[in-house]
Design an enzyme around this catalytic site. Structure first.
Site, short mmCIF file in Angstrom:
data_model
loop_
_atom_site.label_atom_id
_atom_site.label_comp_id
_atom_site.label_asym_id
_atom_site.label_seq_id
_atom_site.Cartn_x
_atom_site.Cartn_y
_atom_site.Cartn_z
N GLY A 1 -20.86 24.25 -3.33
CA GLY A 1 -20.47 23.06 -2.57
C GLY A 1 -21.06 21.76 -3.09
N ILE B 1 -23.99 21.01 -4.16
CA ILE B 1 -25.03 21.06 -5.21
C ILE B 1 -24.37 20.81 -6.58
CG2 ILE B 1 -26.82 22.46 -6.31
CD1 ILE B 1 -26.92 24.18 -3.78
N VAL C 1 -18.38 25.84 -6.84
CA VAL C 1 -19.63 26.62 -6.83
C VAL C 1 -20.71 25.84 -6.10
CG1 VAL C 1 -21.39 27.77 -8.23
CG2 VAL C 1 -19.04 27.61 -9.08
N ASP D 1 -16.72 36.62 -3.20
CA ASP D 1 -16.84 35.15 -3.30
C ASP D 1 -18.00 34.77 -4.24
OD1 ASP D 1 -16.21 32.38 -2.05
OD2 ASP D 1 -18.37 32.60 -1.78
N GLY E 1 -18.46 23.96 3.82
CA GLY E 1 -18.21 23.01 4.90
C GLY E 1 -17.37 21.86 4.40
N THR F 1 -9.60 22.49 5.84
CA THR F 1 -11.02 22.13 6.02
C THR F 1 -11.50 21.19 4.92
OG1 THR F 1 -11.34 24.31 6.99
CG2 THR F 1 -13.33 23.14 6.32
N LYS G 1 -17.99 32.88 -8.10
CA LYS G 1 -18.83 31.73 -8.46
C LYS G 1 -19.70 32.05 -9.68
CE LYS G 1 -18.69 30.11 -3.69
NZ LYS G 1 -19.29 30.25 -2.36
P1 NDP Z 1 -7.83 25.89 4.62
O1 NDP Z 1 -7.08 27.14 4.90
O2 NDP Z 1 -8.59 25.24 5.71
O3 NDP Z 1 -6.85 24.81 3.99
C1 NDP Z 1 -5.79 25.09 3.12
C2 NDP Z 1 -4.62 24.23 3.51
O4 NDP Z 1 -3.61 24.34 2.53
C3 NDP Z 1 -4.01 24.67 4.86
O5 NDP Z 1 -3.77 23.53 5.66
C4 NDP Z 1 -2.75 25.36 4.42
O6 NDP Z 1 -1.71 25.35 5.38
C5 NDP Z 1 -2.35 24.52 3.22
N1 NDP Z 1 -1.40 25.22 2.36
C6 NDP Z 1 -1.38 26.52 2.02
N2 NDP Z 1 -0.35 26.78 1.20
C7 NDP Z 1 0.31 25.60 1.03
C8 NDP Z 1 1.47 25.21 0.31
N3 NDP Z 1 2.15 26.09 -0.41
N4 NDP Z 1 1.85 23.92 0.36
C9 NDP Z 1 1.16 23.04 1.08
N5 NDP Z 1 0.04 23.32 1.81
C10 NDP Z 1 -0.37 24.61 1.77
O7 NDP Z 1 -8.80 26.23 3.40
P2 NDP Z 1 -10.15 25.47 3.00
O8 NDP Z 1 -9.99 24.02 3.10
O9 NDP Z 1 -11.29 26.12 3.68
O10 NDP Z 1 -10.27 25.90 1.45
C11 NDP Z 1 -9.50 25.26 0.47
C12 NDP Z 1 -10.05 25.67 -0.91
O11 NDP Z 1 -11.41 25.26 -1.00
C13 NDP Z 1 -10.03 27.18 -1.13
O12 NDP Z 1 -9.77 27.41 -2.47
C14 NDP Z 1 -11.47 27.59 -0.79
O13 NDP Z 1 -11.88 28.76 -1.47
C15 NDP Z 1 -12.23 26.39 -1.30
N6 NDP Z 1 -13.54 26.18 -0.71
C16 NDP Z 1 -13.66 26.11 0.66
C17 NDP Z 1 -14.90 25.86 1.22
C18 NDP Z 1 -15.06 25.73 2.69
O14 NDP Z 1 -16.20 25.46 3.13
N7 NDP Z 1 -14.04 25.88 3.50
C19 NDP Z 1 -16.09 25.67 0.37
C20 NDP Z 1 -15.84 25.74 -1.04
C21 NDP Z 1 -14.60 25.99 -1.54
P3 NDP Z 1 -1.44 26.70 6.22
O15 NDP Z 1 -2.53 26.77 7.22
O16 NDP Z 1 -0.08 26.44 6.79
O17 NDP Z 1 -1.46 27.85 5.27
N1 HSE Z 2 -17.07 31.45 2.30
C1 HSE Z 2 -17.91 30.67 1.42
C2 HSE Z 2 -19.35 30.78 1.88
C3 HSE Z 2 -17.41 29.23 1.45
O1 HSE Z 2 -19.64 31.36 2.92
O2 HSE Z 2 -20.23 30.32 1.17
C4 HSE Z 2 -17.97 28.43 0.33
O3 HSE Z 2 -17.46 28.79 -0.90
#
Ligand code: NDP
Ligand code: HSE
Length: 435
Positions: free
Chosen positions: A135, A137, A133, A202, A307, A16, A206
């Site tokens: 997003g 902001i 923390v 979570d 997001g 994402t 933060k």
């Molecule tokens: P996702 O699960 O959507 O993306 C993580 C990606 O990393 C997946 O495609 C996953 O593949 C891949 N991956 C996992 N392990 C490996 C590896 N060993 N080598 C290569 N690729 C790998 O997570 P998000 O994008 O939602 O979140 C990513 C980070 O951002 C997290 O730390 C989350 O806490 C943080 N975050 C997310 C927010 C959000 O809105 N989504 C907001 C703020 C922070 P696979 O599916 O095969 O495991």
């Molecule tokens: N799961 C978190 C939330 C994503 O709902 O705010 C952003 O860190």
């Protein structure tokens, strides 16, 4: 895709957030800041958001970390893998091999921040995490600026969008917790395993990061008192509304100077907020923070806390910071040592929801136990609509008591006795309001 003397970027984990970074870098970066997307580390490029990018730029995809770590053109790694296992090892290795690292991984920073930040300093590399923390902001940048003057004294925030969405829906649409959670999952706000969000982990991660930026001290997440939102029921919102209050999951920290000691009060709790509090008006998945400064006074920040693109925007702002400034920003260094205030010593105005098998003398007995601990009742409400015929045809009733302010320790001296009573259907639910 390569350009000489430019900042090659590798994104590790194109889910994402990682795909949002790819999109901003490819479509919207303007000006010659030197940043360009060189490589993408992804396990399975044929699935999820990676798929579209694999079709567009297959040559960027790699499946082993060495090809990124050995590439001299790659100066910065965006770690959007998540978790505390591989992501930690990969980050440490990347810093050691001279790469800057930018991430949104709050779980990792909150649990291993001290180690990772120290490593980045000893390697003379940036380790930046604005996106971790709230997003989009830019609160961490602001706190880094204010750190020099030790300005910020208090912070309270809505740091989790999923729980704020659930609480807003329960409050405004009178939907039960389970129903609202299911709806949030269907709409993609809540994850299939929502534990991290609804239990408050979570928001606590933060808060650990914010406390570090404010005080220069890492607190272990497990040291911060925490309650999630999963015990809240509709009568809590109905009572809060009659009292002119909203219920929000609040992450709070405050510096307290007492008898020459520096304390830090920190907790994550569902709280009752008066309607005039700016945070009580934050609905849906929005995040917000209220800061109180010694000199800056009151600051409010509101925006998208999660997001793909909002989170990626914060990562890209960190990438720009790296591109502008080769030297890592000095870490907030701690000159005053803070002790975490035991939660038992915190004072609140408590609201207690009781669900009991109805029988004579319950309120009298509760009143007596509260009085023995010196606790005074401020408001008491039992309405006809909260009577139900429950298990084994026994009538149950819900009633609510708001207390005059007292400490957590004194409250629990009484509640531990009350919770043992045979008429209690479930332990008292406690909601708190700051004084
Ligand atoms: P996702 O699960 O959507 O993306 C993580 C990606 O990393 C997946 O495609 C996953 O593949 C891949 N991956 C996992 N392990 C490996 C590896 N060993 N080598 C290569 N690729 C790998 O997570 P998000 O994008 O939602 O979140 C990513 C980070 O951002 C997290 O730390 C989350 O806490 C943080 N975050 C997310 C927010 C959000 O809105 N989504 C907001 C703020 C922070 P696979 O599916 O095969 O495991
Ligand atoms: N799961 C978190 C939330 C994503 O709902 O705010 C952003 O860190």
């Amino acid at each position: 895709m390569s350009k000489t003397n430019h900042f090659g970027i590798a994104i590790a984990g194109l889910g994402t957030v990682g795909s949002g970074v790819a999109k901003i870098l490819s479509d919207h970066q303007v000006g010659d800041n030197g940043l360009f997307l060189k490589s993408i580390l992804e396990r399975d490029p044929e699935k999820g958001p990676a798929r579209e990018w694999f079709q567009k730029i297959p040559e960027a995809f790699v499946n082993d970390q060495e090809s990124i770590l050995q590439d001299p053109e790659i100066k910065v790694i965006v770690e959007t893998i998540g978790g505390t296992g591989f992501a930690r090892e990969f980050t440490l290795e990347a810093l050691k091999r001279g790469k800057h690292v930018v991430t949104a991984n709050k779980d990792l920073i909150a649990t291993h921040g001290a180690e990772l930040c120290a490593k980045s300093q000893s390697c003379n590399r940036h380790y930046l995490f604005e996106a971790a923390v709230a997003g989009a902001i830019p609160v961490l940048s602001l706190l880094r600026e204010y750190f020099q003057t030790r300005d910020i004294l208090e912070l309270e925030g809505i740091l989790n969008g999923t729980t704020n969405y659930i609480l807003s829906e329960m409050e405004t649409r009178s939907l039960g917790f389970e129903e609202t959670l299911k709806q949030a999952q269907e709409l993609g706000f809540a994850e299939q395993d929502p534990t991290n969000d609804i239990k408050g982990y979570d928001a606590r991660y933060k808060l650990v990061i914010l406390a570090y930026l404010i005080c220069g001290q890492w607190i272990s997440p497990s040291e911060i008192y925490l309650e999630g939102i999963d015990r809240l029921e509709l009568p809590d919102f109905e009572y809060a509304s009659r009292m002119g209050r909203s219920i929000k999951l609040i992450a709070r920290m405050r510096r307290v100077e007492e008898k020459g000691n520096n304390y830090l009060q920190a907790f994550v709790l569902p709280m009752m907020l008066p309607r005039e509090n700016v945070l009580s008006k934050i609905d849906g998945s929005t995040n917000a923070l209220s800061l109180k400064g010694r000199f800056s006074e009151d600051i409010s920040l509101i925006g998208k806390g999660a997001g793909s693109l909002p989170t990626a925007s914060a990562i890209v702002s960190d990438l720009n910071r790296v591109a502008r400034n080769e030297k890592p920003i000095p870490l907030p260094s701690n000159t005053e040592l803070f002790q975490l205030m035991p939660f038992n010593e915190s004072f609140f105005r408590h609201t207690l929801r009781f669900e009991v098998y109805d029988e004579p003398g319950i309120v009298g007995m509760i009143g007596k136990i509260l009085a023995e601990s010196g606790i005074n009742i401020y408001a008491l409400e039992q309405l006809p609509q909260y009577h139900r015929i429950g298990d084994a045809e026994r009538e149950s009733v819900i009633f609510t008591i708001t207390l005059e302010p007292c400490s957590e320790g004194v409250l629990w001296e009484a509640l531990d006795k009350i919770n043992l009573a045979s008429f209690m259907i479930q332990p008292v639910n406690v909601l708190r309001e700051s004084l």
